[in-house]
Design a protein around this motif. Structure first.
Motif, short mmCIF file in Angstrom:
data_model
loop_
_atom_site.label_atom_id
_atom_site.label_comp_id
_atom_site.label_asym_id
_atom_site.label_seq_id
_atom_site.Cartn_x
_atom_site.Cartn_y
_atom_site.Cartn_z
N GLU A 72 35.49 48.30 34.93
CA GLU A 72 34.45 47.91 35.90
C GLU A 72 33.70 46.64 35.48
OE1 GLU A 72 34.95 50.86 34.72
OE2 GLU A 72 34.68 52.45 36.20
N ALA A 75 35.81 43.61 36.56
CA ALA A 75 36.39 43.62 37.90
C ALA A 75 36.09 42.34 38.67
CB ALA A 75 35.88 44.83 38.68
N LEU A 76 34.91 41.77 38.44
CA LEU A 76 34.52 40.58 39.20
C LEU A 76 35.27 39.33 38.75
CD1 LEU A 76 30.67 41.08 39.53
CD2 LEU A 76 32.44 41.53 41.22
N THR A 77 35.98 39.42 37.65
CA THR A 77 36.68 38.24 37.15
C THR A 77 38.18 38.30 37.41
OG1 THR A 77 37.04 39.22 34.96
CG2 THR A 77 34.99 37.99 35.31
N PRO A 80 40.80 39.60 43.68
CA PRO A 80 39.90 40.09 44.73
C PRO A 80 40.28 41.48 45.24
CG PRO A 80 40.46 37.80 45.11
CD PRO A 80 41.32 38.26 43.98
N HIS A 82 41.10 43.98 43.44
CA HIS A 82 40.43 44.94 42.57
C HIS A 82 38.94 45.02 42.89
CE1 HIS A 82 43.87 44.02 39.56
NE2 HIS A 82 44.17 45.04 40.32
N ARG A 83 38.36 43.90 43.23
CA ARG A 83 36.95 43.92 43.62
C ARG A 83 36.75 44.80 44.84
NH1 ARG A 83 35.78 37.40 43.57
NH2 ARG A 83 36.88 36.93 41.64
N GLU A 87 34.80 48.46 45.57
CA GLU A 87 33.84 48.56 46.67
C GLU A 87 34.22 49.66 47.66
OE1 GLU A 87 33.94 44.71 48.38
OE2 GLU A 87 32.93 43.72 46.71
N ASN A 259 36.98 36.58 49.97
CA ASN A 259 37.99 37.34 49.24
C ASN A 259 39.10 37.82 50.17
OD1 ASN A 259 36.78 37.08 46.76
ND2 ASN A 259 35.71 39.04 46.86
#
Length: 308
Positions: A72, A75-77, A80, A82-83, A87, A259
């Protein structure tokens, strides 16, 4: 020449095999190629390979989205998809990849003939200058980073060049076996070690996965992905990953669905590349993937077989 029903039959076989390679992690199109040589290297085999190759591009995002899950905190790196998974929109991400692939296939068919006329001329013009062209593309990719990351990118760029030089000039393994252990280490073992180290989970994915992106942006992303995949198919040294980054440069204004547009374009790149790589083999006699190399070794592509 085989009949229409036989073409449909072998296409169905290719679609079935492409479904297997697309949905099972670790199995790639190239994994299946040796079996075709053993069983029956023929025109029918080429139909199976093409159908397999295109089908794979529709489905390979499913395991990468649902199974290739980062922690987690990172995830932001990463991708998209996975992001969106974290969510609770993972199913929407998968639907976007399907829309991107299908749209790219349609766009590719629409521009197939113009590309058939124009791209060989562009390639012949750039061929004597290909080194400079690839350096320019590399510079653009590196400059997409900011600050100190440009230095890191340059370091990785030269490091990969050194690795390639050492591998291709070594005599430890036969010529046709040099790349296998390299790819196994870079893309196989590294992913396994990362998965063992990170144990992550994702939230429940609701079945309501309406696409939260305007149709016009879907169309733009499909067109960008189709064109990027076309260039990858014709020019050496460029892969889907590089084309994806180039697509990301030409992006929409910063909005919540950036994204989603990016995911759509990425899947479009893969499908378009699969389609136009066959055209590249016919027009400039340059195979750009393992599957296309297999087709080249099995038979000579003429206009009739290309249309089939």
């Amino acid at each position: 020449m085989i009949g229409a029903w036989e073409v449909i039959l072998y296409t169905f076989i290719g679609v079935s095999l492409g479904t297997v390679t697309g949905l099972i992690p670790g199995i790639h199109v190239n994994t299946m190629i040796p079996f075709f040589y053993i069983l029956n290297p023929s025109f029918e085999t080429c139909i199976v390979i093409v159908a397999l190759m295109v089908t794979h591009t529709f489905l390979d995002f499913i395991p990468s989205t649902l199974l290739g899950i980062p922690d987690e905190t990172t995830a932001l790196t990463v991708l998209p998809t996975h992001r969106m998974l974290f969510e609770g929109r993972g199913l929407e991400a998968i639907k976007l990849t399907a829309v991107g692939s299908l749209g790219s296939m349609l766009v590719s068919f629409l521009i197939f003939y113009p590309v058939y006329i124009v791209m060989p001329k562009i390639y012949n013009f750039l061929d004597p200058r290909m080194g400079y062209f690839l350096i320019l593309i590399s510079a653009v990719l590196i400059l997409t980073e900011k600050g100190i990351k440009i230095i890191y990118s340059l370091f990785v760029y030269f490091l990969s060049g050194i690795l390639g030089y050492i591998i291709l000039n070594s005599h430890i393994l036969p010529e046709d076996q040099k790349l296998f252990p390299v790819f196994t280490g870079l893309f196989g073992l590294s992913v396994l070690f990362f998965s063992l180290k990170n144990r992550s989970s994702f939230p429940v994915q609701p079945l309501d996965f309406k696409l939260l992106i305007p149709r016009i942006d879907i169309l733009k992303s499909v067109i960008k992905g189709s064109l990027a995949g076309m260039f990858v198919a014709f020019f050496p040294g460029l892969g889907n990953a590089q084309a994806t980054v180039l697509v990301q440069i030409i992006k929409l204004k910063k909005r919540i669905h950036d994204n989603r547009a990016f995911i759509t374009a990425c899947s479009g790149v893969n499908t378009s590349n699969a389609i136009f790589s066959l055209l590249a083999l016919y027009t400039i006699k340059k195979p750009r993937s393992g599957a296309i190399i297999a087709i080249q070794k099995i038979m000579e592509i003429d206009r009739g077989t290309l249309l089939i």
